[in-house]
Design an enzyme around this catalytic site. Structure first.
Site, mmCIF file in Angstrom:
data_model
loop_
_atom_site.group_PDB
_atom_site.id
_atom_site.type_symbol
_atom_site.label_atom_id
_atom_site.label_comp_id
_atom_site.label_asym_id
_atom_site.label_seq_id
_atom_site.Cartn_x
_atom_site.Cartn_y
_atom_site.Cartn_z
ATOM 1 N N TYR A 96 1.116 24.805 -10.240
ATOM 2 C CA TYR A 96 1.310 26.166 -10.763
ATOM 3 C C TYR A 96 0.018 26.668 -11.430
ATOM 4 C CZ TYR A 96 2.592 29.638 -14.300
ATOM 5 O OH TYR A 96 2.622 30.758 -15.106
ATOM 6 N N SER A 149 -2.130 32.385 -17.271
ATOM 7 C CA SER A 149 -1.413 31.474 -18.167
ATOM 8 C C SER A 149 -2.382 30.529 -18.855
ATOM 9 C CB SER A 149 -0.429 30.673 -17.312
ATOM 10 O OG SER A 149 0.022 29.557 -18.016
ATOM 11 N N ALA A 150 -1.982 30.062 -20.032
ATOM 12 C CA ALA A 150 -2.794 29.070 -20.743
ATOM 13 C C ALA A 150 -2.849 27.750 -19.976
ATOM 14 C CB ALA A 150 -2.206 28.839 -22.129
ATOM 15 N N PHE A 153 0.203 32.416 -23.733
ATOM 16 C CA PHE A 153 0.535 31.094 -24.258
ATOM 17 C C PHE A 153 2.049 30.871 -24.043
ATOM 18 C CE2 PHE A 153 -3.204 28.787 -25.706
ATOM 19 C CZ PHE A 153 -4.136 29.667 -25.201
ATOM 20 N N LYS A 160 6.862 30.369 -11.587
ATOM 21 C CA LYS A 160 6.231 29.900 -12.822
ATOM 22 C C LYS A 160 6.656 28.514 -13.305
ATOM 23 C CE LYS A 160 9.748 31.720 -15.847
ATOM 24 N NZ LYS A 160 10.149 32.466 -17.001
ATOM 25 N N LYS A 187 -2.827 29.842 -10.555
ATOM 26 C CA LYS A 187 -3.317 30.874 -11.487
ATOM 27 C C LYS A 187 -4.849 30.842 -11.530
ATOM 28 C CE LYS A 187 0.544 32.663 -13.073
ATOM 29 N NZ LYS A 187 0.949 34.001 -12.665
ATOM 30 N N SER A 246 13.943 37.153 -6.576
ATOM 31 C CA SER A 246 14.070 35.723 -6.247
ATOM 32 C C SER A 246 14.444 34.913 -7.478
ATOM 33 C CB SER A 246 12.782 35.186 -5.621
ATOM 34 O OG SER A 246 11.671 35.563 -6.392
ATOM 35 N N TYR A 283 11.766 38.116 -16.760
ATOM 36 C CA TYR A 283 11.846 37.996 -18.227
ATOM 37 C C TYR A 283 10.769 38.868 -18.904
ATOM 38 C CZ TYR A 283 11.120 35.618 -22.757
ATOM 39 O OH TYR A 283 10.943 35.331 -24.085
ATOM 40 N N ARG A 304 2.709 24.044 -29.993
ATOM 41 C CA ARG A 304 2.421 25.132 -29.044
ATOM 42 C C ARG A 304 2.318 26.451 -29.794
ATOM 43 N NH1 ARG A 304 1.701 21.300 -26.772
ATOM 44 N NH2 ARG A 304 2.496 20.464 -24.811
HETATM 45 N N1 LIG Z 1 7.338 32.952 -19.094
HETATM 46 C C1 LIG Z 1 6.315 32.138 -19.307
HETATM 47 O O1 LIG Z 1 6.451 31.138 -20.016
HETATM 48 C C2 LIG Z 1 4.955 32.464 -18.723
HETATM 49 C C3 LIG Z 1 3.808 31.863 -19.280
HETATM 50 C C4 LIG Z 1 2.565 32.159 -18.716
HETATM 51 C C5 LIG Z 1 2.472 33.013 -17.624
HETATM 52 N N2 LIG Z 1 3.596 33.552 -17.093
HETATM 53 C C6 LIG Z 1 3.483 34.424 -15.907
HETATM 54 O O2 LIG Z 1 4.062 35.683 -16.190
HETATM 55 C C7 LIG Z 1 4.633 36.239 -14.992
HETATM 56 C C8 LIG Z 1 6.063 36.664 -15.269
HETATM 57 O O3 LIG Z 1 6.782 35.539 -15.746
HETATM 58 P P1 LIG Z 1 8.315 35.618 -16.180
HETATM 59 O O4 LIG Z 1 8.491 34.636 -17.275
HETATM 60 O O5 LIG Z 1 8.716 37.015 -16.391
HETATM 61 O O6 LIG Z 1 8.986 35.019 -14.867
HETATM 62 P P2 LIG Z 1 10.293 35.506 -14.072
HETATM 63 O O7 LIG Z 1 10.568 34.467 -13.054
HETATM 64 O O8 LIG Z 1 11.364 35.863 -15.026
HETATM 65 O O9 LIG Z 1 9.774 36.848 -13.373
HETATM 66 C C9 LIG Z 1 8.986 36.849 -12.205
HETATM 67 C C10 LIG Z 1 9.485 37.988 -11.346
HETATM 68 O O10 LIG Z 1 8.697 38.030 -10.131
HETATM 69 C C11 LIG Z 1 9.595 38.210 -9.038
HETATM 70 N N3 LIG Z 1 8.922 37.685 -7.837
HETATM 71 C C12 LIG Z 1 8.527 36.410 -7.593
HETATM 72 N N4 LIG Z 1 7.941 36.330 -6.394
HETATM 73 C C13 LIG Z 1 7.965 37.576 -5.849
HETATM 74 C C14 LIG Z 1 7.526 38.130 -4.628
HETATM 75 N N5 LIG Z 1 6.944 37.387 -3.673
HETATM 76 N N6 LIG Z 1 7.719 39.449 -4.397
HETATM 77 C C15 LIG Z 1 8.308 40.233 -5.340
HETATM 78 N N7 LIG Z 1 8.751 39.766 -6.522
HETATM 79 C C16 LIG Z 1 8.591 38.446 -6.767
HETATM 80 C C17 LIG Z 1 10.849 37.458 -9.423
HETATM 81 O O11 LIG Z 1 11.981 37.857 -8.714
HETATM 82 C C18 LIG Z 1 10.944 37.794 -10.907
HETATM 83 O O12 LIG Z 1 11.656 39.001 -11.123
HETATM 84 C C19 LIG Z 1 4.498 35.162 -13.922
HETATM 85 O O13 LIG Z 1 3.375 35.459 -13.134
HETATM 86 C C20 LIG Z 1 4.266 33.898 -14.724
HETATM 87 O O14 LIG Z 1 3.525 32.951 -14.007
HETATM 88 C C21 LIG Z 1 4.840 33.311 -17.631
#
Ligand SMILES: NC(=O)c1ccc[n+]([C@@H]2O[C@H](COP(=O)([O-])OP(=O)(O)OC[C@H]3O[C@@H](n4cnc5c(N)ncnc54)[C@H](O)[C@@H]3O)[C@@H](O)[C@H]2O)c1
Length: 354
Positions: free
Chosen positions: A149, A124-125, A178, A84, A153, A34, A11, A231
């Site tokens: 989770y 992350s927050a 956030f 996440k 982090k 994944s 995303y 939030r």
């Molecule tokens: N979306 C949120 O609300 C949010 C908030 C705070 C932090 N984050 C952090 O931001 C980052 C991205 O989040 P997102 O919302 O895009 O999530 P997402 O799940 O859409 O994207 C994560 C991507 O990482 C890939 N991935 C996971 N494990 C992997 C591995 N071992 N090897 C290769 N690829 C791998 C997945 O296939 C996916 O494409 C994450 O680290 C998440 O913890 C997200």
């Protein structure tokens, strides 16, 4: 400048890839798909009209990760890959420790081996301890995640500090997001969760289109003006742009710096629901459920550090967050599902056609 984006198919990753490409960066994406599909990246190409390399690699697979580094002269890495879901991390913590921590360790080992020491990390927050009173959370707020989770982090943040202490060449910027919401203004890319969404926006969207019967609001007895949790929602495009400022800042000094990425404003669940109703023109049914364990009454960022040191601030309000999320949902009622391209099972699969 060549930037490796881990988790670039996800995303936030797809929105980040758009911003990087539109600002003249060359990018290399690695992902194991994944929690994502290749279709998101195909649409990144459609939006930007630019090609880039995509590798189907698991971060824990050191051999193949090294192959990618040997094929490209990487200048900096933006590391988003990871799991996440707070809920899933509580039921399967080992999956989270293995993927998030071991994945980051392997990445850092390979980076060091290839003398790549510039890193922007997605934190992350959730690393913050719950707030007791209604005040913005600064980067100095005590840490104290309340779920596995968040623990992963926090541990990664500590690991990155130790890595810098052992080798002061490292330039590391930790970004504590956030609540990222919304979608690209084109309506081509957006949040595409599998199964029942855990986050408010995809859930709201599914209720509006009738795929889910009602929104569950967990708790209406919090000490907030309307009783629902508050939030700090940030438009995913603003968030993505924040990474470019952090990337730029990497060259200013080595060390580990931490920044909140939010808007600095908090909105309650009811306020977001009403805004979504006004954007979509639909009444959104909801049910009040008991509070969820670990949820806090309010969480919003103090964003002054990012503004002063990175020169970045969010510019999009909740109207464009809701409008863009709705456009994405309307144009893609089944997300990317219908156009999913299955990655081939090969050791290092390169999608150079992108
Ligand atoms: N979306 C949120 O609300 C949010 C908030 C705070 C932090 N984050 C952090 O931001 C980052 C991205 O989040 P997102 O919302 O895009 O999530 P997402 O799940 O859409 O994207 C994560 C991507 O990482 C890939 N991935 C996971 N494990 C992997 C591995 N071992 N090897 C290769 N690829 C791998 C997945 O296939 C996916 O494409 C994450 O680290 C998440 O913890 C997200």
């Amino acid at each position: 400048m060549k930037v490796l984006v881990t988790g670039g198919a996800g995303y936030i990753g797809t929105h980040l890839c758009v911003e990087l490409l539109e600002n003249g960066y060359e990018i290399v994406v690695i992902d194991n798909f994944s929690t994502s599909t290749l279709e998101g990246l195909r649409r990144v190409r459609e939006i930007t009209g630019k090609s880039f390399h995509v590798y189907y690699v698991n971060l824990l697979d050191k051999k193949n990760l090294k192959k990618v580094f040997s094929l490209h002269q990487i200048d900096s890495v933006i590391h988003l890959a990871g799991y996440k879901s707070v809920r899933e991390s509580t039921s399967d913590p080992m999956k989270y420790y293995r993927n998030n921590i071991e994945g980051t360790m392997t990445l850092c080992e390979v980076m060091q081996e290839f003398n790549v020491t510039s890193l922007v990390f997605s934190s992350s927050a959730t690393v913050y301890a719950p707030v007791e009173k209604y005040e913005a959370i600064s980067e100095k707020h005590p840490l104290g995640p309340t779920n596995p989770y968040g623990h992963t982090k926090r541990l990664i943040e500590e690991m990155l500090r130790d890595i810098f202490d052992s080798n002061t060449d490292w330039c590391i910027r930790i970004l504590r997001y956030f609540n990222p919401v919304g979608a690209h203004k084109s309506g081509l890319i957006g949040e595409n969760p599998k199964g029942i969404p855990a986050n408010l926006f995809p859930y709201l969207s599914k209720v509006v289109v009738g795929k889910l019967p009602a929104l569950f609001i967990y708790g209406d007895d919090y000490p907030t003006p309307d009783g629902t949790g508050i939030r700090d929602y940030i438009h995913v495009t603003d968030l993505a742009k924040g990474h470019l400022y952090a990337l730029h800042n990497l060259s200013s000094s080595s060390g580990v710096n931490v920044y909140n990425l939010g808007t600095g404003k908090g909105y309650s669940v009811f306020e977001m629901l009403r805004e979504f109703e006004s954007v979509t023109g639909k009444i959104i049914p909801y049910l009040i459920a008991p509070r969820r364990k670990g949820d806090v009454a309010f969480s919003f960022a103090d964003v002054s550090k990012a503004k002063e040191e990175l020169g970045w601030e969010a510019t999009r309000g909740i109207d464009s967050m809701c409008h863009d999320a709705w456009k994405w949902q309307r144009n893609n009622p089944n997300g990317y599902e219908l156009t999913r391209i299955k990655p081939l099972k090969k050791e290092v699969m390169s999608y150079d056609w992108l």
